[in-house]
Motif scaffolding. Structure first.
Motif, PDB file in Angstrom:
ATOM      1  N   SER A 102       0.851  -1.191   0.000  1.00 33.70           N
ATOM      2  CA  SER A 102       0.000   0.000   0.000  1.00 33.70           C
ATOM      3  C   SER A 102       0.886   1.240   0.000  1.00 33.70           C
ATOM      4  CB  SER A 102      -0.907   0.009   1.236  1.00 33.70           C
ATOM      5  OG  SER A 102      -0.134   0.217   2.397  1.00 33.70           O
ATOM      6  N   TYR A 103       0.279   2.384  -0.295  1.00 36.24           N
ATOM      7  CA  TYR A 103       1.029   3.635  -0.264  1.00 36.24           C
ATOM      8  C   TYR A 103       1.469   3.967   1.161  1.00 36.24           C
ATOM      9  CZ  TYR A 103      -0.354   4.387  -5.079  1.00 36.24           C
ATOM     10  OH  TYR A 103      -0.512   4.252  -6.426  1.00 36.24           O
ATOM     11  N   GLN A 104       0.646   3.599   2.146  1.00 38.80           N
ATOM     12  CA  GLN A 104       1.011   3.844   3.546  1.00 38.80           C
ATOM     13  C   GLN A 104       2.253   3.035   3.917  1.00 38.80           C
ATOM     14  OE1 GLN A 104      -0.567   6.150   5.629  1.00 38.80           O
ATOM     15  NE2 GLN A 104       1.305   5.810   6.784  1.00 38.80           N
ATOM     16  N   ASP A 105       2.303   1.769   3.500  1.00 35.60           N
ATOM     17  CA  ASP A 105       3.486   0.946   3.762  1.00 35.60           C
ATOM     18  C   ASP A 105       4.716   1.522   3.069  1.00 35.60           C
ATOM     19  OD1 ASP A 105       1.936  -0.779   5.257  1.00 35.60           O
ATOM     20  OD2 ASP A 105       1.802  -2.320   3.682  1.00 35.60           O
ATOM     21  N   ALA A 106       4.538   2.014   1.848  1.00 34.76           N
ATOM     22  CA  ALA A 106       5.650   2.603   1.112  1.00 34.76           C
ATOM     23  C   ALA A 106       6.166   3.862   1.813  1.00 34.76           C
ATOM     24  CB  ALA A 106       5.223   2.937  -0.318  1.00 34.76           C
ATOM     25  N   ALA A 107       5.248   4.689   2.311  1.00 27.70           N
ATOM     26  CA  ALA A 107       5.646   5.919   3.003  1.00 27.70           C
ATOM     27  C   ALA A 107       6.313   5.610   4.345  1.00 27.70           C
ATOM     28  CB  ALA A 107       4.442   6.823   3.207  1.00 27.70           C
ATOM     29  N   ASP A 108       5.867   4.568   5.025  1.00 25.88           N
ATOM     30  CA  ASP A 108       6.433   4.219   6.332  1.00 25.88           C
ATOM     31  C   ASP A 108       7.782   3.514   6.219  1.00 25.88           C
ATOM     32  OD1 ASP A 108       4.358   5.315   7.795  1.00 25.88           O
ATOM     33  OD2 ASP A 108       3.230   3.429   7.911  1.00 25.88           O
ATOM     34  N   CYS A 109       8.085   2.927   5.073  1.00 24.09           N
ATOM     35  CA  CYS A 109       9.283   2.107   4.915  1.00 24.09           C
ATOM     36  C   CYS A 109      10.549   2.835   5.375  1.00 24.09           C
ATOM     37  CB  CYS A 109       9.416   1.653   3.468  1.00 24.09           C
ATOM     38  SG  CYS A 109      10.869   0.621   3.161  1.00 24.09           S
ATOM     39  N   ALA A 119       4.312  10.661  12.025  1.00 29.20           N
ATOM     40  CA  ALA A 119       3.431   9.627  11.474  1.00 29.20           C
ATOM     41  C   ALA A 119       2.276  10.271  10.709  1.00 29.20           C
ATOM     42  CB  ALA A 119       2.898   8.725  12.586  1.00 29.20           C
ATOM     43  N   LEU A 120       1.768  11.389  11.206  1.00 25.21           N
ATOM     44  CA  LEU A 120       0.701  12.103  10.504  1.00 25.21           C
ATOM     45  C   LEU A 120       1.195  12.614   9.153  1.00 25.21           C
ATOM     46  CD1 LEU A 120      -2.136  13.311  10.383  1.00 25.21           C
ATOM     47  CD2 LEU A 120      -1.242  15.311  11.604  1.00 25.21           C
ATOM     48  N   GLY A 121       2.423  13.105   9.112  1.00 31.36           N
ATOM     49  CA  GLY A 121       2.998  13.563   7.849  1.00 31.36           C
ATOM     50  C   GLY A 121       3.135  12.435   6.850  1.00 31.36           C
ATOM     51  N   ARG A 122       3.581  11.248   7.322  1.00 27.17           N
ATOM     52  CA  ARG A 122       3.700  10.090   6.425  1.00 27.17           C
ATOM     53  C   ARG A 122       2.333   9.650   5.919  1.00 27.17           C
ATOM     54  NH1 ARG A 122       7.049   8.620  10.577  1.00 27.17           N
ATOM     55  NH2 ARG A 122       5.698   6.897  11.250  1.00 27.17           N
ATOM     56  N   GLU A 123       1.332   9.730   6.782  1.00 31.07           N
ATOM     57  CA  GLU A 123      -0.029   9.385   6.359  1.00 31.07           C
ATOM     58  C   GLU A 123      -0.531  10.355   5.297  1.00 31.07           C
ATOM     59  OE1 GLU A 123      -4.524   8.999   8.215  1.00 31.07           O
ATOM     60  OE2 GLU A 123      -2.823   9.074   9.574  1.00 31.07           O
ATOM     61  N   ARG A 124      -0.244  11.631   5.481  1.00 25.12           N
ATOM     62  CA  ARG A 124      -0.653  12.632   4.485  1.00 25.12           C
ATOM     63  C   ARG A 124       0.086  12.436   3.165  1.00 25.12           C
ATOM     64  NH1 ARG A 124      -0.891  18.123   8.208  1.00 25.12           N
ATOM     65  NH2 ARG A 124      -2.795  17.574   9.330  1.00 25.12           N
ATOM     66  N   VAL A 125       1.365  12.086   3.247  1.00 26.46           N
ATOM     67  CA  VAL A 125       2.142  11.801   2.031  1.00 26.46           C
ATOM     68  C   VAL A 125       1.507  10.636   1.286  1.00 26.46           C
ATOM     69  CG1 VAL A 125       4.337  10.889   1.182  1.00 26.46           C
ATOM     70  CG2 VAL A 125       4.337  12.755   2.827  1.00 26.46           C
ATOM     71  N   HIS A 142       4.685  17.862   3.010  1.00 25.96           N
ATOM     72  CA  HIS A 142       4.438  17.386   4.368  1.00 25.96           C
ATOM     73  C   HIS A 142       5.722  17.102   5.151  1.00 25.96           C
ATOM     74  CE1 HIS A 142       0.233  17.213   3.368  1.00 25.96           C
ATOM     75  NE2 HIS A 142       0.518  16.470   2.309  1.00 25.96           N
ATOM     76  N   ALA A 143       6.840  17.696   4.747  1.00 30.98           N
ATOM     77  CA  ALA A 143       8.118  17.433   5.402  1.00 30.98           C
ATOM     78  C   ALA A 143       8.131  17.900   6.855  1.00 30.98           C
ATOM     79  CB  ALA A 143       9.247  18.104   4.633  1.00 30.98           C
ATOM     80  N   PHE A 144       7.316  18.887   7.196  1.00 33.73           N
ATOM     81  CA  PHE A 144       7.328  19.411   8.566  1.00 33.73           C
ATOM     82  C   PHE A 144       6.021  19.119   9.295  1.00 33.73           C
ATOM     83  CE2 PHE A 144      10.408  21.884   6.207  1.00 33.73           C
ATOM     84  CZ  PHE A 144      11.523  21.761   7.030  1.00 33.73           C
TER      85      PHE A 144
END
Length: 145
Positions: A102-109, A119-125, A142-144
């Motif tokens: 999923s995109y969430q897994d890709a962002a969290d990797c 974590a909120l920024g990664r979710e938004r990404v 969403h870097a900050f």
């Protein structure tokens, strides 16, 4: 010491090069590729010789869209296949290029090590990328967060 600039630069470089898998709908500069289809098992081959040796039968040719891999009998149909469709980013980590479910897994990797992203920024990404935003633009936005 890591800064957010490192992530911005590495993701931008990874998204520009041949490392990114093409997502469905992404239009690249390559023209449709001619493939040779085995008449018995309908498998595509790069050369007439390979198709001929696959199953002893009649071989026919089609044109394969380089984006979605759908083949067409006419070159003009293959050229028009993915033109104008929205760009969809691949489900893979933009830093290490590892595949994800999923995109969430890709962002969290790898982005979990980003020094200013929560974590909120990664979710938004992940949500932005799923809606069609490129990885570099979503991370920059969403870097900050």
């Amino acid at each position: 010491m890591q800064t957010h600039d490192f992530f911005t630069r590495i993701v931008a470089l990874n998204c520009m090069g041949p490392n990114m898998e093409t997502g469905s709908g992404e239009r690249n500069a390559e023209p449709p590729k001619k493939v040779y289809i085995c008449g018995i098992c309908d498998s595509a081959h790069d050369s007439h010789y390979k198709a001929e040796n696959c199953c002893p039968t009649e071989i026919y040719t089609e044109y394969e869209c380089q984006v979605c891999r759908v083949s067409y009998g006419a070159l003009k149909d293959a050229e028009a296949c993915c033109t104008g469709k929205p760009v969809i980013q691949p489900k893979q980590c933009p830093v290490c290029m590892g595949g994800a479910d999923s995109y969430q897994d890709a962002a969290d990797c790898c982005l979990h090590t980003h020094p200013t992203m929560t974590a909120l920024g990664r979710e938004r990404v992940a949500n932005d990328v799923e809606r069609g935003t490129s990885w570099p633009d979503a991370i920059r936005a969403h870097a900050f967060h």
